[in-house]
Motif scaffolding. Structure first.
Motif, PDB file in Angstrom:
ATOM      1  N   ALA A   1       1.308  -1.298  -0.058  1.00 13.39           N
ATOM      2  CA  ALA A   1      -0.121   0.246  -0.168  1.00 13.39           C
ATOM      3  C   ALA A   1       1.222   1.242  -0.182  1.00 13.39           C
ATOM      4  O   ALA A   1       2.225   1.412   0.178  1.00 13.39           O
ATOM      5  CB  ALA A   1      -1.099  -0.202   1.224  1.00 13.39           C
ATOM      6  N   SER A   2       0.190   2.331  -0.222  1.00 12.73           N
ATOM      7  CA  SER A   2       0.944   3.763  -0.678  1.00 12.73           C
ATOM      8  C   SER A   2      -0.073   5.045  -0.071  1.00 12.73           C
ATOM      9  O   SER A   2      -1.072   4.695  -0.288  1.00 12.73           O
ATOM     10  CB  SER A   2       1.861   3.645  -1.782  1.00 12.73           C
ATOM     11  OG  SER A   2       2.540   5.316  -1.944  1.00 12.73           O
ATOM     12  N   LEU A   3       0.441   5.519   0.797  1.00 15.11           N
ATOM     13  CA  LEU A   3      -0.119   6.697   1.028  1.00 15.11           C
ATOM     14  C   LEU A   3       0.212   8.788  -0.065  1.00 15.11           C
ATOM     15  O   LEU A   3      -0.341   9.848   0.554  1.00 15.11           O
ATOM     16  CB  LEU A   3      -0.233   7.219   2.849  1.00 15.11           C
ATOM     17  CG  LEU A   3      -0.696   5.806   3.807  1.00 15.11           C
ATOM     18  CD1 LEU A   3      -0.415   5.896   4.639  1.00 15.11           C
ATOM     19  CD2 LEU A   3      -1.787   5.228   3.190  1.00 15.11           C
TER      20      LEU A   3
ATOM     21  N   ILE B   1      -4.961  10.161  11.102  1.00 12.91           N
ATOM     22  CA  ILE B   1      -5.163  11.241   9.926  1.00 12.91           C
ATOM     23  C   ILE B   1      -4.760  12.398  11.135  1.00 12.91           C
ATOM     24  O   ILE B   1      -4.747  12.009  12.124  1.00 12.91           O
ATOM     25  CB  ILE B   1      -6.354  11.218   9.168  1.00 12.91           C
ATOM     26  CG1 ILE B   1      -7.343  10.483  10.685  1.00 12.91           C
ATOM     27  CG2 ILE B   1      -6.561  10.312   8.450  1.00 12.91           C
ATOM     28  CD1 ILE B   1      -8.210  11.608  10.150  1.00 12.91           C
ATOM     29  N   ALA B   2      -3.954  13.401  10.120  1.00 14.73           N
ATOM     30  CA  ALA B   2      -3.757  14.654  10.599  1.00 14.73           C
ATOM     31  C   ALA B   2      -5.138  16.097  10.112  1.00 14.73           C
ATOM     32  O   ALA B   2      -4.566  15.704   8.544  1.00 14.73           O
ATOM     33  CB  ALA B   2      -2.133  14.714  10.752  1.00 14.73           C
TER      34      ALA B   2
ATOM     35  N   GLU C   1     -12.589  25.639   7.933  1.00 15.71           N
ATOM     36  CA  GLU C   1     -11.630  26.832   8.692  1.00 15.71           C
ATOM     37  C   GLU C   1     -10.495  27.904   6.974  1.00 15.71           C
ATOM     38  O   GLU C   1     -10.373  26.182   6.514  1.00 15.71           O
ATOM     39  CB  GLU C   1     -10.933  27.205   9.886  1.00 15.71           C
ATOM     40  CG  GLU C   1     -11.757  27.138  10.798  1.00 15.71           C
ATOM     41  CD  GLU C   1     -10.956  26.877  12.067  1.00 15.71           C
ATOM     42  OE1 GLU C   1     -10.015  26.983  12.461  1.00 15.71           O
ATOM     43  OE2 GLU C   1     -11.612  26.466  13.766  1.00 15.71           O
ATOM     44  N   LYS C   2      -9.594  28.486   7.226  1.00 12.85           N
ATOM     45  CA  LYS C   2      -8.912  28.574   6.049  1.00 12.85           C
ATOM     46  C   LYS C   2      -7.815  27.893   5.929  1.00 12.85           C
ATOM     47  O   LYS C   2      -7.407  28.041   7.478  1.00 12.85           O
ATOM     48  CB  LYS C   2      -8.782  29.845   6.068  1.00 12.85           C
ATOM     49  CG  LYS C   2      -8.004  29.924   4.810  1.00 12.85           C
ATOM     50  CD  LYS C   2      -7.773  32.115   5.004  1.00 12.85           C
ATOM     51  CE  LYS C   2      -6.581  32.455   3.838  1.00 12.85           C
ATOM     52  NZ  LYS C   2      -6.218  33.719   3.270  1.00 12.85           N
ATOM     53  N   GLY C   3      -7.556  27.420   5.389  1.00 11.62           N
ATOM     54  CA  GLY C   3      -6.048  26.842   5.016  1.00 11.62           C
ATOM     55  C   GLY C   3      -6.091  25.023   5.784  1.00 11.62           C
ATOM     56  O   GLY C   3      -4.863  24.597   5.972  1.00 11.62           O
ATOM     57  N   PHE C   4      -6.666  24.320   6.454  1.00  6.65           N
ATOM     58  CA  PHE C   4      -6.659  23.603   7.146  1.00  6.65           C
ATOM     59  C   PHE C   4      -6.744  21.988   5.528  1.00  6.65           C
ATOM     60  O   PHE C   4      -8.164  22.547   5.422  1.00  6.65           O
ATOM     61  CB  PHE C   4      -7.284  22.722   9.033  1.00  6.65           C
ATOM     62  CG  PHE C   4      -7.037  23.491  10.072  1.00  6.65           C
ATOM     63  CD1 PHE C   4      -5.848  23.181  10.294  1.00  6.65           C
ATOM     64  CD2 PHE C   4      -7.406  24.521  10.396  1.00  6.65           C
ATOM     65  CE1 PHE C   4      -4.497  23.874  11.335  1.00  6.65           C
ATOM     66  CE2 PHE C   4      -7.092  25.296  11.256  1.00  6.65           C
ATOM     67  CZ  PHE C   4      -5.838  24.564  11.603  1.00  6.65           C
ATOM     68  N   THR C   5      -6.591  21.005   6.406  1.00 11.07           N
ATOM     69  CA  THR C   5      -6.269  19.828   5.325  1.00 11.07           C
ATOM     70  C   THR C   5      -6.808  19.085   6.175  1.00 11.07           C
ATOM     71  O   THR C   5      -5.656  18.627   7.291  1.00 11.07           O
ATOM     72  CB  THR C   5      -6.232  19.525   3.942  1.00 11.07           C
ATOM     73  OG1 THR C   5      -6.688  19.188   3.513  1.00 11.07           O
ATOM     74  CG2 THR C   5      -4.568  19.590   4.125  1.00 11.07           C
ATOM     75  N   ILE C   6      -6.638  17.814   6.020  1.00 11.70           N
ATOM     76  CA  ILE C   6      -7.012  16.138   6.598  1.00 11.70           C
ATOM     77  C   ILE C   6      -5.989  15.007   5.479  1.00 11.70           C
ATOM     78  O   ILE C   6      -6.828  15.198   3.538  1.00 11.70           O
ATOM     79  CB  ILE C   6      -8.313  15.890   7.373  1.00 11.70           C
ATOM     80  CG1 ILE C   6      -9.294  16.471   7.844  1.00 11.70           C
ATOM     81  CG2 ILE C   6      -8.082  14.144   7.374  1.00 11.70           C
ATOM     82  CD1 ILE C   6     -10.133  15.815   8.215  1.00 11.70           C
ATOM     83  N   ILE C   7      -5.356  15.181   6.062  1.00 13.14           N
ATOM     84  CA  ILE C   7      -4.484  13.840   5.545  1.00 13.14           C
ATOM     85  C   ILE C   7      -3.651  12.670   5.893  1.00 13.14           C
ATOM     86  O   ILE C   7      -3.645  12.637   7.398  1.00 13.14           O
ATOM     87  CB  ILE C   7      -2.427  15.065   4.594  1.00 13.14           C
ATOM     88  CG1 ILE C   7      -1.824  15.226   6.211  1.00 13.14           C
ATOM     89  CG2 ILE C   7      -2.497  16.133   4.104  1.00 13.14           C
ATOM     90  CD1 ILE C   7      -0.548  15.316   5.836  1.00 13.14           C
ATOM     91  N   PRO C   8      -3.749  11.827   5.503  1.00  9.22           N
ATOM     92  CA  PRO C   8      -3.887  10.317   5.841  1.00  9.22           C
ATOM     93  C   PRO C   8      -1.747  10.437   6.452  1.00  9.22           C
ATOM     94  O   PRO C   8      -0.556  10.684   5.491  1.00  9.22           O
ATOM     95  CB  PRO C   8      -3.947   9.053   5.095  1.00  9.22           C
ATOM     96  CG  PRO C   8      -4.079   9.779   4.130  1.00  9.22           C
ATOM     97  CD  PRO C   8      -4.135  11.333   4.187  1.00  9.22           C
TER      98      PRO C   8
END
Length: 152
Positions: A44-46, A122-123, A100-107
Motif C-alpha cells: 500500500a502507498s499513502l 490522520i492529521a 476554516e481557512k488553510g486546514f486539510t486532513i491527510i493520512p
C-alpha cells in the motif's frame, strides 16, 4: 489468544515535509477482503492521498492498495475511495476545522493493530510555504550532523 506479529507500518513520508501537523487521530477503514490481505503483505502507498468529506462521512482519496496477487475476478480497484470510521462527534469537530481557512486532513500512517484490524492515523494539517520547507531541511541536517558527531 496468540499474539500476532504486526510490523506493518506504512508511512506518508511527505506529510511532515509538506504540512504542519496540528492534531492527529486514529481511524478505522472500511475495506474489502482482498484489500486487507494486500495491506498485510505491505503493498500500500499513502503518497498523494488526502481525506475529504462527502456529506457527513470522511473518505480517504488517492490511497493506493495494490491488487491482491491471489485474488480472482473479485479483486478490488487499487485507487478507490475508502470510508473512514469515526464517531459523529469527531467528524463534526474536524469538519468545522476543515471549513476554516488553510486546514486539510491527510493520512500519516497506515498500520495493523493488535486485533489485526487496519487503522489509519490522520492529521489535521496546514500547508507549509517554501521557506518553511527550507527551515525543516536545515533543522533535519543539523540534527543529523549532531548525531554523527556524538558517535565519534
Amino acid at each position: 489468544m496468540e499474539k500476532r506479529n504486526n510490523n506493518i507500518r506504512i508511512k506518508n513520508k511527505r506529510a511532515t515535509f509538506e504540512y504542519f501537523l496540528e492534531e492527529t487521530l486514529t481511524a478505522g477503514i472500511a475495506l474489502t477482503g482482498t484489500e486487507i490481505k494486500s495491506i498485510r503483505t505491505g503493498k500500500a502507498s499513502l503518497a498523494d492521498s488526502y481525506c475529504s468529506f462527502k456529506g457527513n462521512e470522511l473518505f480517504v482519496i488517492g490511497m493506493h492498495i495494490a491488487e491482491y496477487e491471489m485474488g480472482t475476478y473479485n479483486n478490488h480497484d487499487p485507487k478507490r475511495d475508502r470510508k473512514l470510521l469515526l464517531t459523529q462527534r469527531e467528524l463534526r469537530k474536524w469538519k468545522n476545522k476543515v471549513n476554516e481557512k488553510g486546514f486539510t486532513i491527510i493520512p500519516v500512517t497506515l498500520f495493523i493493530n493488535d486485533k489485526g484490524l487496519a487503522k489509519l492515523d490522520i492529521a489535521l494539517a496546514r500547508g507549509k510555504h517554501f521557506f518553511d520547507k527550507r527551515e525543516t531541511l536545515k533543522t533535519k541536517d543539523s540534527k543529523r550532523e549532531m548525531e554523527r558527531l556524538e558517535r565519534y
